[in-house]
Motif scaffolding. Structure first.
Motif, mmCIF file in Angstrom:
data_model
loop_
_atom_site.group_PDB
_atom_site.id
_atom_site.type_symbol
_atom_site.label_atom_id
_atom_site.label_comp_id
_atom_site.label_asym_id
_atom_site.label_seq_id
_atom_site.Cartn_x
_atom_site.Cartn_y
_atom_site.Cartn_z
ATOM 1 N N THR A 215 0.728 -1.282 0.100
ATOM 2 C CA THR A 215 -0.130 0.048 -0.228
ATOM 3 C C THR A 215 0.969 1.308 0.012
ATOM 4 N N GLU A 217 0.554 3.530 2.104
ATOM 5 C CA GLU A 217 1.031 4.012 3.335
ATOM 6 C C GLU A 217 2.101 3.190 3.785
ATOM 7 N N GLN A 218 2.336 1.884 3.499
ATOM 8 C CA GLN A 218 3.356 1.115 4.068
ATOM 9 C C GLN A 218 4.718 1.725 3.204
ATOM 10 N N SER A 221 5.882 4.782 4.929
ATOM 11 C CA SER A 221 6.410 4.281 6.351
ATOM 12 C C SER A 221 7.779 3.932 6.310
ATOM 13 N N ALA A 252 2.769 8.935 -2.232
ATOM 14 C CA ALA A 252 3.110 8.492 -0.739
ATOM 15 C C ALA A 252 4.634 8.895 -0.672
#
Length: 262
Positions: A215, A217-218, A221, A252
């Motif tokens: 994702t 988001e991953q 991070s 992202a």
């Protein structure tokens, strides 16, 4: 004497300095079934803002198929196309460069230096730019962990990974890749491990994280934890490699890159 960086390697370093975080899109020719499908995904990745196309996988159906895939991809993108080879057969003149990798935590000398000795003359003959890469495989390791009989880095021991990465830097490798293998049930490499590895590396050594990144988001991070780039392949397979989906991952990564300390 300072070793001059090749064109693709300089591009990678310059883009990290400019953007903070990069996305490398991985295409496994056998997973895409046809050269046209692989080229379509690569074209989407290019349009979405991916920084690099990596060609690699655990198996290779034929040399002719590899040639056809890379040739068609080159015709559809304006970003570097780099080989992520599973063995010395994973080489083609149509690519721009190759990860000239040593799998440092393999228990078999072949994967540490033997394949490289066999492959070096081929790389030179084909005119590929070799990018010196230390490849470190983390639990669960997937197919590469089994095939190369890897002494897998334990997810619970981030400092062991940091020690291996620092040793690779001291041995002269100019890029570090940590990989959890394809589609790991445990997910991507722990953030604490990424932080530990990035903390010991010089800024001049790109650090790339691969395996299990599903994702945006991953991906974000991982960049925030200290990686310079993420390699994503499986998340863009089976019809998921649309421009929209890849663009979300790129966005992202870029936003996370801007938040990294200078």
């Amino acid at each position: 004497m300072t070793i001059a960086l090749g064109k693709v390697e300089k591009y990678i370093n310059d883009e990290i300095g400019r953007k903070g975080g990069l996305l490398f899109t991985v295409i496994d020719p056998d997973d895409h079934k046809t050269a046209e499908n692989a080229a379509r995904t690569a074209k989407n990745a290019n349009e979405a803002g991916s920084d690099l196309i990596l060609i690699g996988g655990s198996t290779l159906s034929s040399q002719d198929f590899l040639d056809s895939v890379v040739k068609q991809i080159k015709e559809n993108v304006n970003i570097p196309v780099v080989l992520f080879p599973g063995n010395v057969t994973w080489l083609t003149k149509y690519a721009d460069a190759v990860y000239f990798m040593s799998l440092l935590n393999s228990t078999k000398p072949y994967w540490i230096s033997g394949a490289q000795i066999k492959g070096a003359p081929i790389v030179k003959k084909l005119g590929l730019e070799p990018i010196s890469v230390a490849y470190l495989v983390v639990e669960p390791g997937g197919t590469v962990g089994k095939v190369a009989e890897v002494d897998l880095l334990k997810r619970s021991e981030p400092q062991a990974a940091a020690m291996a990465a620092l040793a690779a830097q001291y041995m002269g490798f100019r890029m570090i890749v940590t990989d959890a293998g394809s589609k790991p049930k445990e997910g991507h490499i722990p953030l604490e491990m990424i932080k530990a590895v990035s903390s010991v590396l010089d800024d001049s050594i790109p650090y790339v994280v691969a395996g299990g990144i599903k994702t945006p988001e991953q991906a974000a991070s991982i960049i925030k934890a200290g990686a310079d780039a993420v390699q994503v392949g499986a998340a863009f397979e089976q019809g998921k490699g649309s421009v929209e989906n890849i663009r979300k991952m790129v966005k992202a990564v870029r936003e996370a890159g801007k938040q990294k300390p200078c």
